[in-house]
Design a protein around this motif. Structure first.
Motif, PDB file in Angstrom:
ATOM      1  N   UNK A  76       0.825  -1.191   0.074  1.00 17.96           N
ATOM      2  CA  UNK A  76      -0.025  -0.118  -0.103  1.00 17.96           C
ATOM      3  C   UNK A  76       0.713   1.361   0.073  1.00 17.96           C
ATOM      4  N   UNK A  77       2.056   1.122  -0.095  1.00 20.80           N
ATOM      5  CA  UNK A  77       3.184   2.357  -0.072  1.00 20.80           C
ATOM      6  C   UNK A  77       2.709   3.236   1.004  1.00 20.80           C
ATOM      7  N   UNK A  78       2.861   2.593   2.211  1.00 21.34           N
ATOM      8  CA  UNK A  78       2.739   3.561   3.397  1.00 21.34           C
ATOM      9  C   UNK A  78       4.105   3.680   4.237  1.00 21.34           C
ATOM     10  N   UNK A  79       4.284   4.832   4.665  1.00 16.70           N
ATOM     11  CA  UNK A  79       5.581   5.070   5.406  1.00 16.70           C
ATOM     12  C   UNK A  79       5.272   4.660   7.073  1.00 16.70           C
ATOM     13  N   UNK A  80       6.150   4.777   7.803  1.00 18.72           N
ATOM     14  CA  UNK A  80       6.202   4.568   9.207  1.00 18.72           C
ATOM     15  C   UNK A  80       6.250   6.024   9.734  1.00 18.72           C
ATOM     16  N   UNK A  81       5.541   6.248  10.879  1.00 18.02           N
ATOM     17  CA  UNK A  81       5.763   7.336  11.268  1.00 18.02           C
ATOM     18  C   UNK A  81       5.372   7.362  12.912  1.00 18.02           C
ATOM     19  N   UNK A  82       6.107   8.383  13.413  1.00 22.38           N
ATOM     20  CA  UNK A  82       6.155   8.453  14.971  1.00 22.38           C
ATOM     21  C   UNK A  82       5.590   9.738  15.531  1.00 22.38           C
ATOM     22  N   UNK A  83       4.493   9.485  16.104  1.00 23.60           N
ATOM     23  CA  UNK A  83       3.495  10.695  16.534  1.00 23.60           C
ATOM     24  C   UNK A  83       4.333  11.259  17.799  1.00 23.60           C
ATOM     25  N   UNK A  84       4.902  12.614  17.367  1.00 26.09           N
ATOM     26  CA  UNK A  84       5.508  13.433  18.244  1.00 26.09           C
ATOM     27  C   UNK A  84       4.608  14.327  19.167  1.00 26.09           C
ATOM     28  N   UNK A  85       3.689  14.683  18.449  1.00 29.69           N
ATOM     29  CA  UNK A  85       2.822  15.844  19.238  1.00 29.69           C
ATOM     30  C   UNK A  85       1.438  15.480  18.951  1.00 29.69           C
ATOM     31  N   UNK A  86       0.521  15.495  19.644  1.00 27.26           N
ATOM     32  CA  UNK A  86      -1.056  15.241  19.374  1.00 27.26           C
ATOM     33  C   UNK A  86      -1.785  14.063  19.996  1.00 27.26           C
ATOM     34  N   UNK A  87      -2.821  13.786  19.775  1.00 34.81           N
ATOM     35  CA  UNK A  87      -3.412  12.602  20.077  1.00 34.81           C
ATOM     36  C   UNK A  87      -3.870  11.302  18.965  1.00 34.81           C
ATOM     37  N   UNK A  88      -4.120  12.227  17.569  1.00 35.12           N
ATOM     38  CA  UNK A  88      -4.461  11.284  16.600  1.00 35.12           C
ATOM     39  C   UNK A  88      -4.076  11.544  15.394  1.00 35.12           C
ATOM     40  N   UNK A  89      -3.797  10.602  14.620  1.00 36.71           N
ATOM     41  CA  UNK A  89      -3.348  10.809  13.297  1.00 36.71           C
ATOM     42  C   UNK A  89      -4.420  10.859  12.081  1.00 36.71           C
ATOM     43  N   UNK A  90      -5.783  10.816  12.769  1.00 33.97           N
ATOM     44  CA  UNK A  90      -6.648  11.019  11.674  1.00 33.97           C
ATOM     45  C   UNK A  90      -7.226  12.307  11.659  1.00 33.97           C
ATOM     46  N   UNK A  91      -7.531  12.810  10.185  1.00 33.39           N
ATOM     47  CA  UNK A  91      -7.708  14.228  10.007  1.00 33.39           C
ATOM     48  C   UNK A  91      -8.492  14.068   8.640  1.00 33.39           C
ATOM     49  N   UNK A  92      -9.079  15.534   8.542  1.00 25.87           N
ATOM     50  CA  UNK A  92      -9.915  15.511   7.313  1.00 25.87           C
ATOM     51  C   UNK A  92      -9.365  16.702   6.305  1.00 25.87           C
ATOM     52  N   UNK A  93      -9.072  16.364   5.353  1.00 28.66           N
ATOM     53  CA  UNK A  93      -8.168  17.045   4.205  1.00 28.66           C
ATOM     54  C   UNK A  93      -9.071  17.580   3.206  1.00 28.66           C
ATOM     55  N   UNK A  94      -9.192  18.704   2.846  1.00 25.56           N
ATOM     56  CA  UNK A  94     -10.058  19.409   1.771  1.00 25.56           C
ATOM     57  C   UNK A  94      -9.017  19.923   0.769  1.00 25.56           C
ATOM     58  N   UNK A  95      -9.243  19.532  -0.524  1.00 28.42           N
ATOM     59  CA  UNK A  95      -8.689  19.736  -1.710  1.00 28.42           C
ATOM     60  C   UNK A  95      -9.336  19.862  -2.763  1.00 28.42           C
ATOM     61  N   UNK A  96      -9.317  20.767  -3.777  1.00 25.89           N
ATOM     62  CA  UNK A  96     -10.194  20.987  -5.000  1.00 25.89           C
ATOM     63  C   UNK A  96     -11.772  20.503  -4.882  1.00 25.89           C
ATOM     64  N   UNK A  97     -12.170  20.931  -3.921  1.00 23.20           N
ATOM     65  CA  UNK A  97     -13.844  20.777  -3.645  1.00 23.20           C
ATOM     66  C   UNK A  97     -14.193  19.358  -3.220  1.00 23.20           C
TER      67      UNK A  97
END
Length: 109
Positions: A76-97
């Motif tokens: 799935x071409x996903x990288x590994x991430x380390x959560x440095x600050x915050x509580x969740x990695x879920x987000x809502x992204x808006x782009x081009x409508x």
């Protein structure tokens, strides 16, 4: 503050990160929704929290800061991430409508 008057992350870390290491502070980072994604080199491990705090404060709606610790990989071409600050990695992204709800740690975006 205009675009040309903004202080870079590297400049804002001056006095926090030792001068010889300052050049290693990344010049670029990305925002996916309200999650900031940056790749902090291993040489700056002692400054990860300070860099994350500064990045968190640079944009008012930032809710999390992730450190990308690996290159894209796997089916799935996903990288590994380390959560440095915050509580969740879920987000809502808006782009081009369009509006995307995603977990930055789980999907390629």
């Amino acid at each position: 503050m205009g675009f040309r008057n903004r202080v870079s992350l590297r400049d804002s870390m001056r006095g926090i990160v030792e001068e010889p290491l300052l050049q290693l502070v990344p010049k670029r980072f990305d925002y996916i929704g309200n999650v900031a994604v940056i790749s902090i080199p291993p040489e700056l491990a002692a400054y990860k929290e300070a860099i994350a705090s500064k990045l968190f404060s640079m944009r008012g709606n930032t809710r999390a800061v992730l450190n990308k610790v690996s290159k894209l990989g796997g089916e799935h071409r996903v990288a590994d991430f380390e959560l440095l600050l915050g509580e969740t990695t879920e987000t809502i992204h808006r782009e081009n409508g369009y509006t995307y709800k995603l977990d930055v740690k789980k999907v390629f975006f």
